[in-house]
Design a protein around this motif. Structure first.
Motif, PDB file in Angstrom:
ATOM      1  N   MET A 115     -46.140 -85.785  17.012  1.00 40.68           N
ATOM      2  CA  MET A 115     -45.968 -87.131  16.137  1.00 40.68           C
ATOM      3  C   MET A 115     -47.194 -87.183  15.003  1.00 40.68           C
ATOM      4  SD  MET A 115     -45.833 -90.781  17.485  1.00 40.68           S
ATOM      5  CE  MET A 115     -47.368 -91.103  16.881  1.00 40.68           C
ATOM      6  N   ILE A 116     -48.064 -87.434  14.986  1.00 39.31           N
ATOM      7  CA  ILE A 116     -49.202 -87.167  14.546  1.00 39.31           C
ATOM      8  C   ILE A 116     -49.204 -86.645  13.300  1.00 39.31           C
ATOM      9  CG2 ILE A 116     -52.113 -88.105  13.425  1.00 39.31           C
ATOM     10  CD1 ILE A 116     -52.395 -88.307  16.334  1.00 39.31           C
ATOM     11  N   PRO A 117     -48.743 -85.107  13.544  1.00 35.23           N
ATOM     12  CA  PRO A 117     -48.274 -84.396  12.519  1.00 35.23           C
ATOM     13  C   PRO A 117     -47.147 -85.147  11.083  1.00 35.23           C
ATOM     14  CG  PRO A 117     -49.286 -82.613  13.429  1.00 35.23           C
ATOM     15  CD  PRO A 117     -48.956 -84.783  13.927  1.00 35.23           C
ATOM     16  N   ALA A 118     -46.544 -85.154  12.221  1.00 37.41           N
ATOM     17  CA  ALA A 118     -44.888 -85.807  11.526  1.00 37.41           C
ATOM     18  C   ALA A 118     -45.364 -86.620  10.615  1.00 37.41           C
ATOM     19  CB  ALA A 118     -43.642 -86.237  13.043  1.00 37.41           C
ATOM     20  N   MET A 119     -46.201 -88.217  10.950  1.00 39.25           N
ATOM     21  CA  MET A 119     -45.884 -88.934  10.627  1.00 39.25           C
ATOM     22  C   MET A 119     -46.774 -88.806   9.009  1.00 39.25           C
ATOM     23  SD  MET A 119     -48.127 -91.292  13.244  1.00 39.25           S
ATOM     24  CE  MET A 119     -48.762 -92.822  11.596  1.00 39.25           C
ATOM     25  N   ALA A 146     -40.409 -87.420  19.510  1.00 42.79           N
ATOM     26  CA  ALA A 146     -42.028 -87.622  18.518  1.00 42.79           C
ATOM     27  C   ALA A 146     -41.672 -87.407  17.326  1.00 42.79           C
ATOM     28  CB  ALA A 146     -42.979 -86.021  19.193  1.00 42.79           C
ATOM     29  N   ILE A 147     -41.190 -85.961  16.931  1.00 45.66           N
ATOM     30  CA  ILE A 147     -40.297 -85.837  15.633  1.00 45.66           C
ATOM     31  C   ILE A 147     -40.059 -87.376  14.565  1.00 45.66           C
ATOM     32  CG2 ILE A 147     -39.499 -84.802  13.833  1.00 45.66           C
ATOM     33  CD1 ILE A 147     -41.505 -83.173  14.594  1.00 45.66           C
ATOM     34  N   PHE A 148     -39.154 -87.858  15.493  1.00 44.83           N
ATOM     35  CA  PHE A 148     -38.385 -88.948  15.121  1.00 44.83           C
ATOM     36  C   PHE A 148     -38.740 -89.843  14.620  1.00 44.83           C
ATOM     37  CE2 PHE A 148     -36.449 -93.137  16.149  1.00 44.83           C
ATOM     38  CZ  PHE A 148     -35.304 -93.046  15.083  1.00 44.83           C
ATOM     39  N   THR A 149     -40.164 -90.113  15.557  1.00 42.65           N
ATOM     40  CA  THR A 149     -40.894 -91.850  15.369  1.00 42.65           C
ATOM     41  C   THR A 149     -41.566 -91.051  14.319  1.00 42.65           C
ATOM     42  OG1 THR A 149     -41.112 -91.541  18.774  1.00 42.65           O
ATOM     43  CG2 THR A 149     -42.751 -92.778  16.807  1.00 42.65           C
ATOM     44  N   GLY A 150     -42.442 -90.424  14.932  1.00 41.62           N
ATOM     45  CA  GLY A 150     -43.720 -89.650  13.320  1.00 41.62           C
ATOM     46  C   GLY A 150     -42.423 -90.017  11.889  1.00 41.62           C
ATOM     47  N   LYS A 151     -41.821 -89.762  12.249  1.00 39.26           N
ATOM     48  CA  LYS A 151     -40.965 -89.343  10.373  1.00 39.26           C
ATOM     49  C   LYS A 151     -40.540 -91.054  10.391  1.00 39.26           C
ATOM     50  CE  LYS A 151     -41.400 -85.331   8.769  1.00 39.26           C
ATOM     51  NZ  LYS A 151     -42.188 -85.236   7.943  1.00 39.26           N
ATOM     52  N   PHE A 152     -39.604 -91.257  11.118  1.00 43.26           N
ATOM     53  CA  PHE A 152     -39.497 -92.797  11.341  1.00 43.26           C
ATOM     54  C   PHE A 152     -40.690 -93.974  10.576  1.00 43.26           C
ATOM     55  CE2 PHE A 152     -39.003 -97.281  12.200  1.00 43.26           C
ATOM     56  CZ  PHE A 152     -37.583 -97.244  11.824  1.00 43.26           C
ATOM     57  N   VAL A 153     -42.037 -93.842  11.014  1.00 42.10           N
ATOM     58  CA  VAL A 153     -43.079 -94.518  10.936  1.00 42.10           C
ATOM     59  C   VAL A 153     -43.762 -93.645   9.413  1.00 42.10           C
ATOM     60  CG1 VAL A 153     -45.307 -95.167  11.481  1.00 42.10           C
ATOM     61  CG2 VAL A 153     -44.314 -95.136  13.059  1.00 42.10           C
ATOM     62  N   GLN A 154     -43.669 -93.226   9.282  1.00 40.78           N
ATOM     63  CA  GLN A 154     -43.899 -92.595   7.624  1.00 40.78           C
ATOM     64  C   GLN A 154     -43.187 -92.624   6.397  1.00 40.78           C
ATOM     65  OE1 GLN A 154     -42.789 -88.547   6.949  1.00 40.78           O
ATOM     66  NE2 GLN A 154     -44.475 -88.141   5.439  1.00 40.78           N
ATOM     67  N   PHE A 155     -41.715 -92.948   7.352  1.00 40.93           N
ATOM     68  CA  PHE A 155     -40.650 -93.559   6.059  1.00 40.93           C
ATOM     69  C   PHE A 155     -40.684 -94.737   6.398  1.00 40.93           C
ATOM     70  CE2 PHE A 155     -37.978 -89.142   7.152  1.00 40.93           C
ATOM     71  CZ  PHE A 155     -38.662 -88.294   6.259  1.00 40.93           C
TER      72      PHE A 155
END
Length: 218
Positions: A115-119, A146-155
Motif C-alpha cells: 500500500m505505501i509504495p502504491a500511494m 492494498a494497490i487500490f487503497t494506495g492508489k486511491f489515496v494518491q489520486f
C-alpha cells in the motif's frame, strides 16, 4: 531506420495516451490499466488525473475511483509474472537463507509493504513490489485491496490539491516530491507507524486494566 526497443515503447505509449485521453472516464481507466501493467505511459498517472480534474472538477471522485480500480487490475500482470517464476529469478541472485528472511519480513507486513509504495509518486519502483508480492505468494484479494487503497489515496490527494490550489502548484509540488523521494518515504512510513500505534492502543480496553506491551516498562 531501425527503432530501438526503448524508443519503440515510448512511441507506442505516446500513441496510446493520445488515443485514450479524449475518452473521459474510460480513458482514465484505460490509461491507468496500461500504466499499471507493463507499458508505462509518458507521463505519470497522477499527472493524468491532475489534467482531467483541472478541466472538470465535478468528476474528480469518479476519476479517482476508476483509475484506482484499473490500476489494481493492471497490477495483476507483474504480480502473476512474479508468482509464475520470480522465485527462481531471486534465488539466482541471493541464497536461500537470505530469500527466506526477506519473505518472512514481507509476510509480517505485506499489506502495508504494498500500500505505501502504491500511494507514493514516481519514481517509486512499484512494479518491483508487485513482482515481489507475487514471488512471496501474497493472496490476490489483499494485494488488490492494498494497490487500490494506495492508489486511491494518491489520486485523491492530487485531485483535491488541484481543486484547491490549481494544477501549476500541484505539478511544482510533484517535482519536489520526485527530487526528495527518500524523505517522502521516510515521513510516510513514520506517520503510518504512529497511526498504527494509536489505533492499536485504542483497541485495548483500558477500563479493564489492559496495557500495551510497550507501556509495561513505564
Amino acid at each position: 531506420m531501425i527503432i530501438g526497443p526503448i524508443a519503440l515503447l515510448h512511441k507506442v505509449s505516446t500513441t496510446l495516451l493520445a488515443v485514450m485521453k479524449p475518452l473521459g472516464v474510460w480513458g482514465v481507466g484505460g490509461l491507468a490499466f496500461i500504466d499499471s501493467a507493463l507499458i508505462p505511459i509518458p507521463v505519470s498517472m497522477d499527472g493524468v488525473i491532475i489534467g482531467y480534474v483541472a478541466t472538470n472538477h465535478s468528476r474528480f471522485l469518479i476519476y479517482c475511483l476508476i483509475a484506482s480500480v484499473a490500476s489494481a487490475i493492471g497490477s495483476l500482470v507483474p504480480f502473476y509474472i512474479g508468482r509464475a517464476g520470480g522465485e527462481l529469478v531471486l534465488l539466482k541472485r541471493i541464497n536461500r537463507e537470505r530469500y527466506e528472511k526477506i519473505r518472512d519480513r514481507f509476510e509480517r507486513q505485506e499489506f502495508f509493504a504494498i500500500m505505501i509504495p502504491a500511494m507514493l509518486p514516481p519514481p517509486t519502483p512499484l512494479k518491483l513490489f508487485e513482482f515481489a508480492a507475487g514471488v512471496f505468494e501474497m493472496k490476490p484479494l489483499p494485494f488488490l485491496l492494498a494497490i487500490f487503497t494506495g492508489k486511491f489515496v494518491q489520486f485523491l490527494a492530487c485531485s483535491l490539491l488541484t481543486i484547491w490550489f490549481g494544477p501549476k502548484l500541484v505539478h511544482t509540488m510533484h517535482g519536489i516530491l520526485h527530487r526528495h523521494l527518500s524523505v517522502v518515504i521516510g515521513v510516510a512510513i513514520g506517520a503510518l507507524l504512529v497511526l498504527l500505534f494509536y489505533i492499536t492502543r485504542k483497541l485495548f480496553d483500558r477500563r479493564k486494566g489492559e496495557r500495551l506491551p510497550s507501556e509495561d516498562s513505564e
